[in-house]
Design a protein around this motif. Structure first.
Motif, mmCIF file in Angstrom:
data_model
loop_
_atom_site.group_PDB
_atom_site.id
_atom_site.type_symbol
_atom_site.label_atom_id
_atom_site.label_comp_id
_atom_site.label_asym_id
_atom_site.label_seq_id
_atom_site.Cartn_x
_atom_site.Cartn_y
_atom_site.Cartn_z
ATOM 1 N N VAL A 88 55.101 36.429 24.162
ATOM 2 C CA VAL A 88 55.162 35.394 25.193
ATOM 3 C C VAL A 88 53.760 34.934 25.580
ATOM 4 O O VAL A 88 53.491 33.735 25.727
ATOM 5 N N ARG A 89 52.862 35.872 25.733
ATOM 6 C CA ARG A 89 51.498 35.513 26.138
ATOM 7 C C ARG A 89 50.782 34.730 25.037
ATOM 8 O O ARG A 89 50.077 33.758 25.328
ATOM 9 N N GLU A 90 50.936 35.157 23.803
ATOM 10 C CA GLU A 90 50.330 34.395 22.707
ATOM 11 C C GLU A 90 50.867 32.966 22.681
ATOM 12 O O GLU A 90 50.124 32.012 22.442
ATOM 13 N N GLY A 91 52.168 32.820 22.938
ATOM 14 C CA GLY A 91 52.795 31.510 22.922
ATOM 15 C C GLY A 91 52.298 30.582 24.007
ATOM 16 O O GLY A 91 52.418 29.354 23.897
ATOM 17 N N ALA A 92 51.732 31.163 25.068
ATOM 18 C CA ALA A 92 51.222 30.346 26.167
ATOM 19 C C ALA A 92 49.821 29.813 25.904
ATOM 20 O O ALA A 92 49.353 28.906 26.603
ATOM 21 N N VAL A 93 49.148 30.350 24.905
ATOM 22 C CA VAL A 93 47.766 29.949 24.601
ATOM 23 C C VAL A 93 47.783 28.790 23.605
ATOM 24 O O VAL A 93 48.362 28.920 22.524
ATOM 25 N N PRO A 94 47.180 27.651 23.920
ATOM 26 C CA PRO A 94 47.188 26.517 23.000
ATOM 27 C C PRO A 94 46.716 26.857 21.587
ATOM 28 O O PRO A 94 47.259 26.331 20.606
ATOM 29 N N LEU A 95 45.717 27.730 21.459
ATOM 30 C CA LEU A 95 45.243 28.091 20.122
ATOM 31 C C LEU A 95 46.162 29.080 19.422
ATOM 32 O O LEU A 95 45.943 29.423 18.261
ATOM 33 N N GLY A 96 47.180 29.585 20.127
ATOM 34 C CA GLY A 96 48.221 30.374 19.485
ATOM 35 C C GLY A 96 47.910 31.824 19.210
ATOM 36 O O GLY A 96 48.616 32.476 18.443
ATOM 37 N N ARG A 97 46.873 32.347 19.825
ATOM 38 C CA ARG A 97 46.552 33.759 19.615
ATOM 39 C C ARG A 97 45.855 34.334 20.833
ATOM 40 O O ARG A 97 45.323 33.604 21.670
ATOM 41 N N LEU A 98 45.865 35.662 20.922
ATOM 42 C CA LEU A 98 45.085 36.334 21.938
ATOM 43 C C LEU A 98 43.617 36.328 21.521
ATOM 44 O O LEU A 98 43.300 36.258 20.327
ATOM 45 N N GLY A 99 42.750 36.410 22.502
ATOM 46 C CA GLY A 99 41.328 36.507 22.196
ATOM 47 C C GLY A 99 40.941 37.927 21.830
ATOM 48 O O GLY A 99 41.699 38.882 22.042
ATOM 49 N N SER A 100 39.744 38.074 21.298
ATOM 50 C CA SER A 100 39.235 39.380 20.895
ATOM 51 C C SER A 100 37.922 39.671 21.612
ATOM 52 O O SER A 100 37.277 38.763 22.159
ATOM 53 N N ALA A 101 37.526 40.920 21.573
ATOM 54 C CA ALA A 101 36.229 41.292 22.139
ATOM 55 C C ALA A 101 35.106 40.557 21.419
ATOM 56 O O ALA A 101 34.088 40.200 22.031
ATOM 57 N N GLU A 102 35.294 40.307 20.143
ATOM 58 C CA GLU A 102 34.283 39.576 19.378
ATOM 59 C C GLU A 102 34.136 38.140 19.877
ATOM 60 O O GLU A 102 33.026 37.590 19.890
ATOM 61 N N ASP A 103 35.240 37.520 20.294
ATOM 62 C CA ASP A 103 35.165 36.171 20.862
ATOM 63 C C ASP A 103 34.286 36.155 22.111
ATOM 64 O O ASP A 103 33.486 35.235 22.321
ATOM 65 N N ILE A 104 34.451 37.176 22.939
ATOM 66 C CA ILE A 104 33.673 37.246 24.180
ATOM 67 C C ILE A 104 32.208 37.548 23.875
ATOM 68 O O ILE A 104 31.303 36.935 24.454
ATOM 69 N N ALA A 105 31.964 38.466 22.957
ATOM 70 C CA ALA A 105 30.587 38.804 22.591
ATOM 71 C C ALA A 105 29.841 37.587 22.062
ATOM 72 O O ALA A 105 28.667 37.372 22.393
ATOM 73 N N ALA A 106 30.517 36.770 21.262
ATOM 74 C CA ALA A 106 29.873 35.575 20.711
ATOM 75 C C ALA A 106 29.459 34.617 21.822
ATOM 76 O O ALA A 106 28.362 34.038 21.790
ATOM 77 N N ALA A 107 30.326 34.454 22.815
ATOM 78 C CA ALA A 107 30.000 33.565 23.940
ATOM 79 C C ALA A 107 28.843 34.117 24.761
ATOM 80 O O ALA A 107 27.943 33.385 25.174
ATOM 81 N N ALA A 125 34.173 33.744 31.440
ATOM 82 C CA ALA A 125 35.469 34.093 32.013
ATOM 83 C C ALA A 125 36.472 34.304 30.880
ATOM 84 O O ALA A 125 37.040 33.333 30.363
ATOM 85 N N PRO A 126 36.685 35.552 30.477
ATOM 86 C CA PRO A 126 37.640 35.813 29.400
ATOM 87 C C PRO A 126 39.070 35.465 29.803
ATOM 88 O O PRO A 126 39.461 35.596 30.976
ATOM 89 N N GLY A 127 39.832 35.023 28.822
ATOM 90 C CA GLY A 127 41.245 34.742 29.042
ATOM 91 C C GLY A 127 42.095 35.938 28.671
ATOM 92 O O GLY A 127 41.831 37.066 29.100
ATOM 93 N N LEU A 128 43.133 35.707 27.886
ATOM 94 C CA LEU A 128 44.029 36.787 27.464
ATOM 95 C C LEU A 128 43.402 37.477 26.255
ATOM 96 O O LEU A 128 43.554 37.043 25.115
ATOM 97 N N ILE A 129 42.694 38.551 26.523
ATOM 98 C CA ILE A 129 41.915 39.240 25.492
ATOM 99 C C ILE A 129 42.564 40.587 25.181
ATOM 100 O O ILE A 129 42.825 41.391 26.083
ATOM 101 N N HIS A 130 42.826 40.820 23.911
ATOM 102 C CA HIS A 130 43.410 42.103 23.509
ATOM 103 C C HIS A 130 42.282 43.088 23.222
ATOM 104 O O HIS A 130 41.861 43.276 22.092
ATOM 105 N N ALA A 131 41.788 43.673 24.292
ATOM 106 C CA ALA A 131 40.691 44.639 24.167
ATOM 107 C C ALA A 131 40.548 45.389 25.475
ATOM 108 O O ALA A 131 40.830 44.852 26.547
ATOM 109 N N GLY A 132 40.109 46.619 25.378
ATOM 110 C CA GLY A 132 39.753 47.391 26.557
ATOM 111 C C GLY A 132 40.882 47.562 27.553
ATOM 112 O O GLY A 132 41.942 48.093 27.241
ATOM 113 N N MET A 133 40.656 47.051 28.791
ATOM 114 C CA MET A 133 41.591 47.289 29.882
ATOM 115 C C MET A 133 42.953 46.640 29.677
ATOM 116 O O MET A 133 43.910 46.976 30.371
ATOM 117 N N SER A 134 43.079 45.709 28.734
ATOM 118 C CA SER A 134 44.352 45.010 28.539
ATOM 119 C C SER A 134 45.250 45.661 27.497
ATOM 120 O O SER A 134 46.358 45.177 27.252
#
Length: 259
Positions: free
Chosen positions: A195-214, A174-183
Motif C-alpha cells: 500500500v505504501r509503495e503504491g502511494a509513492v508516484p515513483l512506485g517504490r520505497l526509498g533507500s538509505a542510499e537515496d538519502i546519502a546521495a542527497a 526530509a526523507p519520505g518512505l524509506i525502507h531502512a533503519g527505524m522503519s
C-alpha cells in the motif's frame, strides 16, 4: 587536503550508509552514536577512514568533548541522530514527548552549534540536518516525531541565516518512505509495504542510499549556492495529494475553447 565529516546516529541504518558514502567521497569520517560498541563496529566495517565514538547528542558536555577530539574542523556535519516516539497525542506521555524533542531537535542544535564555532574559525563548511516528511506534512499518531522534525526544518533555516556570514551553508533533507533503519518494523508487513509503495508516484520505497546521495550533494561544492533549503527525498509523495483523488474522465476537456 584531508576533509573531515561528522555523522551522528551513524551506528545503523541511514546514518551508517551516509558515513560509508562520505568515505567513498574522500572524507575521513567521525561517526557518532549513543551506542558506542555498535558505532565502533560500523566504523571498523567501513574502514580506517572512519572512526566511531560513543556520543549522546543531547548531552552538551559529551558533544563538546567529542568535538575537541576531532583533529581539525569538519568540512561537513550531518545531523542524522534521531528517535521515534509515535502514538496518539491524547495518550502520549510527556516523558516520550520530551525524549523526542531532546534527541531530534535539541541534539541537532547542540551538535550544529558546537561544530559551527570551529567551522567558522576554519573558514566555513556545510551542515546537513535530517528532518522527515513528517516535519512537512502532519500524520496521525506520529506523536512527538512530527513536531520535533518540523522544528528541525525551521531550525535549519534559522542556522542558515545566522551562519552564512561565517561561510557555513545549512540545509535539510526530509526523507519520505524509506525502507531502512527505524522503519524496518513498518515494512515487515507485506500488505503495508504494498500500500505504501503504491502511494509513492515513483512506485517504490526509498533507500538509505537515496538519502546519502542527497546529503552528500548538499555537502558538496555542487550545491555551493544552496542554503536554508529543505529537500524532500520522497519519490514525489508529499506533492501527490490530488493524484490520489478520483476524477471523472468527462471533466478532462473542461476549460478548452470550442474549435
Amino acid at each position: 587536503m584531508t576533509k573531515w565529516a561528522v555523522v551522528t546516529g551513524a551506528a545503523h541504518g541511514i546514518g551508517a550508509v551516509i558515513a560509508e558514502h562520505a568515505v567513498k567521497e574522500g572524507y575521513r569520517v567521525a561517526a557518532w552514536d549513543v551506542d558506542g560498541p555498535a558505532v565502533e563496529q560500523t566504523a571498523r566495517d567501513i574502514g580506517e577512514a572512519c572512526v566511531g565514538s560513543a556520543v549522546d547528542v543531547s548531552d552538551e558536555e559529551a558533544v563538546r568533548e567529542a568535538a575537541a577530539r576531532l583533529p581539525q574542523a569538519p568540512h561537513l556535519v550531518v545531523n542524522n541522530a534521531g528517535i521515534v516516539r509515535f502514538g496518539p497525542l491524547l495518550d502520549l506521555p510527556v516523558t516520550e514527548w520530551e525524549a523526542a524533542l531532546r534527541v531530534n531537535l535539541t541534539g541537532t542544535f547542540l551538535v550544529a552549534r558546537t561544530l559551527a564555532k570551529v567551522m567558522a574559525e576554519a573558514g566555513g563548511g556545510a551542515i546537513v540536518n535530517l528532518a522527515s516528511i513528517n516535519g512537512i506534512a502532519a500524520a496521525p499518531h506520529a506523536g512527538a516525531y512530527s513536531a520535533s522534525k518540523a522544528g528541525v526544518v525551521r531550525l535549519t533555516e534559522h542556522m542558515a541565516m545566522e551562519w552564512a556570514r561565517h561561510g557555513i551553508r545549512v540545509n535539510c533533507v526530509a526523507p519520505g518512505l524509506i525502507h531502512a533503519g527505524m522503519s524496518d518494523a513498518i515494512y515487515a508487513d507485506p500488505e503495508v509495504r504494498r500500500v505504501r509503495e503504491g502511494a509513492v508516484p515513483l512506485g517504490r520505497l526509498g533507500s538509505a542510499e537515496d538519502i546519502a546521495a542527497a546529503v552528500l550533494f548538499l555537502g558538496s561544492e555542487k550545491s555551493a549556492y544552496v542554503s536554508g533549503q529543505t529537500l524532500a527525498v520522497d519519490g514525489g509523495l508529499i506533492k501527490s495529494t490530488l493524484a490520489s483523488l478520483p476524477r471523472p474522465a468527462s471533466v478532462d476537456s473542461v476549460g478548452f475553447a470550442e474549435a
